[in-house]
Design a protein around this motif. Structure first.
Motif, PDB file in Angstrom:
ATOM      1  N   TYR A   7       3.375  -2.048  -9.726  1.00 57.40           N
ATOM      2  CA  TYR A   7       3.292  -3.393 -10.296  1.00 57.40           C
ATOM      3  C   TYR A   7       3.213  -3.229 -11.806  1.00 57.40           C
ATOM      4  O   TYR A   7       2.305  -2.561 -12.321  1.00 57.40           O
ATOM      5  N   LEU A  47       0.754  -0.756  -6.216  1.00 50.60           N
ATOM      6  CA  LEU A  47       0.418  -1.713  -5.172  1.00 50.60           C
ATOM      7  C   LEU A  47       0.200  -0.987  -3.853  1.00 50.60           C
ATOM      8  O   LEU A  47      -0.736  -1.281  -3.105  1.00 50.60           O
ATOM      9  N   GLU A  48       1.081  -0.055  -3.597  1.00 44.46           N
ATOM     10  CA  GLU A  48       1.039   0.827  -2.430  1.00 44.46           C
ATOM     11  C   GLU A  48       1.674   2.133  -2.867  1.00 44.46           C
ATOM     12  O   GLU A  48       2.352   2.170  -3.895  1.00 44.46           O
ATOM     13  N   LEU A  89       6.777  -7.853  -3.182  1.00 41.60           N
ATOM     14  CA  LEU A  89       6.603  -6.523  -2.601  1.00 41.60           C
ATOM     15  C   LEU A  89       7.411  -6.392  -1.309  1.00 41.60           C
ATOM     16  O   LEU A  89       8.037  -5.351  -1.055  1.00 41.60           O
ATOM     17  N   LEU A  93       3.571 -12.453  -5.515  1.00 45.64           N
ATOM     18  CA  LEU A  93       3.526 -10.992  -5.574  1.00 45.64           C
ATOM     19  C   LEU A  93       3.706 -10.395  -4.181  1.00 45.64           C
ATOM     20  O   LEU A  93       4.382  -9.365  -4.010  1.00 45.64           O
ATOM     21  N   ASN A  94       3.117 -11.022  -3.178  1.00 47.40           N
ATOM     22  CA  ASN A  94       3.283 -10.579  -1.794  1.00 47.40           C
ATOM     23  C   ASN A  94       4.753 -10.599  -1.387  1.00 47.40           C
ATOM     24  O   ASN A  94       5.277  -9.634  -0.817  1.00 47.40           O
ATOM     25  N   ASP A 113      -4.631  -3.842  -2.166  1.00 50.66           N
ATOM     26  CA  ASP A 113      -4.646  -4.513  -3.451  1.00 50.66           C
ATOM     27  C   ASP A 113      -5.147  -5.940  -3.285  1.00 50.66           C
ATOM     28  O   ASP A 113      -4.559  -6.742  -2.557  1.00 50.66           O
ATOM     29  N   LEU A 117      -2.794  -8.846  -3.935  1.00 49.22           N
ATOM     30  CA  LEU A 117      -1.810  -9.120  -2.891  1.00 49.22           C
ATOM     31  C   LEU A 117      -2.353 -10.087  -1.853  1.00 49.22           C
ATOM     32  O   LEU A 117      -1.606 -10.818  -1.210  1.00 49.22           O
TER      33      LEU A 117
END
Length: 456
Positions: free
Chosen positions: A219, A213-214, A436, A432-433, A423, A426
């Motif tokens: 993920y 993701l970053e 994270l 999902l946001n 992403d 996201l």
């Protein structure tokens, strides 16, 4: 014969050597690629426990009804059909997951739990009487032949796809490995279909995947629990760690809309993230159903924080993993209450082509809780929301430097804007946001180990 336990979700189908269950609400299941389900292998029937003798009144009632149907039903019904219906009714009246399995159901179950079948590797869907390609599977005959998402299959081996018989067309896409087939495909934005000759192959559908993701944050997605899910997940984590060029700082495990699968696969996946402790236990009336499964040393993430996403479609084997990680304080659960399928099915073969799938036990999370019909409550509940783009531009004043005649700062020219999320998911996926964001907060509190130990 070795016993295997079958954990199915809302709906289940099955097959001989291995078994599986369909996802809740599977009305729009893809055609060439079947959504895998829950599964296990057949087990020899145990000696029935002693019970009260059968009531003669019940026997008389059954034979009386049987006789009346034979004599007075509007159409003649043969004995085989009536006995098959009686068997299915007997099992169907027990619970939603016990059922009688014929040859086709047993074959479907095997495909679903192994994640492999003989076909072309196309995910298709019936749309307005036509056969639309949703997506080709990577490195499948369909992908290599140039079939793309959005294409329409208009003919199969020269025969047009009929709007009133799309199911038959879908069935034709499967066949023996190596057998030839010709599809007439209309590509998007084209007016003339092209004929594409292909050969069927054994298609293996991956049930586990993931991406970064970053930098540092992974993920991981498990769509259902099949025989190869554990191995697929291990390879994906190793690949992401190599891509990150450093140990992962944390991971989001997405189990949303996961209908379940093999008990053995769920135990394997749970074990990959736990250094010890109970994963799950099962209890039933027969001795063989009393089992406890424990984790072995070794954590693929070396203790890096985890957030598990769940929703009301997280069922069966997926709930086992979620419950194990929550009760062992290994992960933070976010989302909505899970489905609540807390029973275990065992497939008992009757002969080479028929079996009974029977609910034989309940399973319990490490804290000793049965989630049957109750589900698992997440640690952090999230509403079913979606992110959307702004309808208008934000205010032009976003900081001191945007004010007219502001006092100049020594480092004003070094100010760097925070880049938007790279992403795309996201930007759209609220849950999902949030996962994270929570993962980053957990990572700040828990320094990550230098290397991840593997399982032997």
């Amino acid at each position: 014969m070795v016993q295997r336990l079958l954990l199915s979700s809302l709906f289940l189908c099955a097959v001989a050597p291995v078994f599986a269950d369909e996802p809740p609400g599977g009305a729009s299941a893809p055609a060439d690629v079947k959504a895998p389900i829950d599964a296990q292998a057949p087990v020899a029937p145990a000696a029935p426990p002693k019970s009260a003798p059968l009531d003669l009144g019940d026997i008389r009632a059954f034979t009386a009804v049987y006789s009346l149907v034979k004599q007075a039903y509007v159409d003649d019904v043969d004995d085989h059909r009536l006995m098959q219906a009686a068997i299915r009714g007997l099992l169907g009246g027990l619970d939603p997951h016990s059922e009688y399995l014929g040859k086709e159901q047993m074959e479907d179950l095997t495909e679903d739990t192994t994640g492999s079948y003989a076909g072309l590797g196309i995910e298709v869907l019936q749309v307005d009487g036509s056969l639309k390609v949703i997506a080709p599977i990577d490195d499948s005959p369909a992908e290599r032949a140039g079939i793309k998402a959005g294409d329409t299959i208009v003919r199969i081996d020269g025969k047009p796809v009929q709007a009133d018989d799309v199911d038959s067309a879908i069935a034709q896409l499967r066949g023996k490995p190596g057998s030839p087939i010709t599809l007439s495909v209309l590509h998007e934005k084209q007016t003339t279909p092209v004929d594409i000759a292909l050969k069927r192959e054994v298609i293996r559908v991956a049930s586990a995947g993931g991406r970064l993701l970053e930098p540092g944050y992974a993920y991981l997605r498990v769509s259902q629990f099949q025989a190869e899910t554990g191995a697929q997940l291990r390879k994906r984590i190793e690949r992401l760690a190599a891509e990150n060029k450093a140990p992962l700082r944390g991971a989001v495990l997405d189990l949303r809309s996961n209908p379940g699968g093999l008990l053995t696969a769920a135990i394997e996946v749970g074990d990959e993230f736990l250094e010890g402790g109970v994963i799950v236990s099962t209890r039933g009336r027969i001795k063989d159903s009393e089992m406890t499964f424990r984790a072995t040393p070794g954590d693929l993430l070396a203790g890096a924080p985890m957030v598990v996403l769940v929703d009301n479609g997280t069922a069966s084997a997926a709930e086992i993993v979620a419950g194990a990680l929550k009760d062992n304080h290994r992960a933070l659960l976010m989302g909505r209450r899970t489905f609540g399928k807390g029973s275990v099915q065992t497939v008992l073969p009757l002969d080479a082509e028929h079996a009974v799938k029977l609910t034989t036990a309940r399973y319990y999370t490490p804290s000793g809780i049965s989630i049957q019909a109750a589900g698992i409550q997440p640690d952090i509940a999230l509403a079913d929301l979606a992110l959307s783009e702004r309808d208008s531009d934000p205010s032009p004043i976003v900081g001191e430097r945007d004010l007219r005649n502001h006092l100049k700062g020594a480092n004003e020219g070094n100010a760097v804007e925070t880049p938007p999320a790279a992403d795309r998911d996201l930007q759209r996926d609220y849950a999902l946001n949030e996962a994270l964001n929570a993962l980053k907060a957990l990572a700040l509190r828990a320094p990550h180990a230098a290397a991840a130990p593997g399982k032997g």
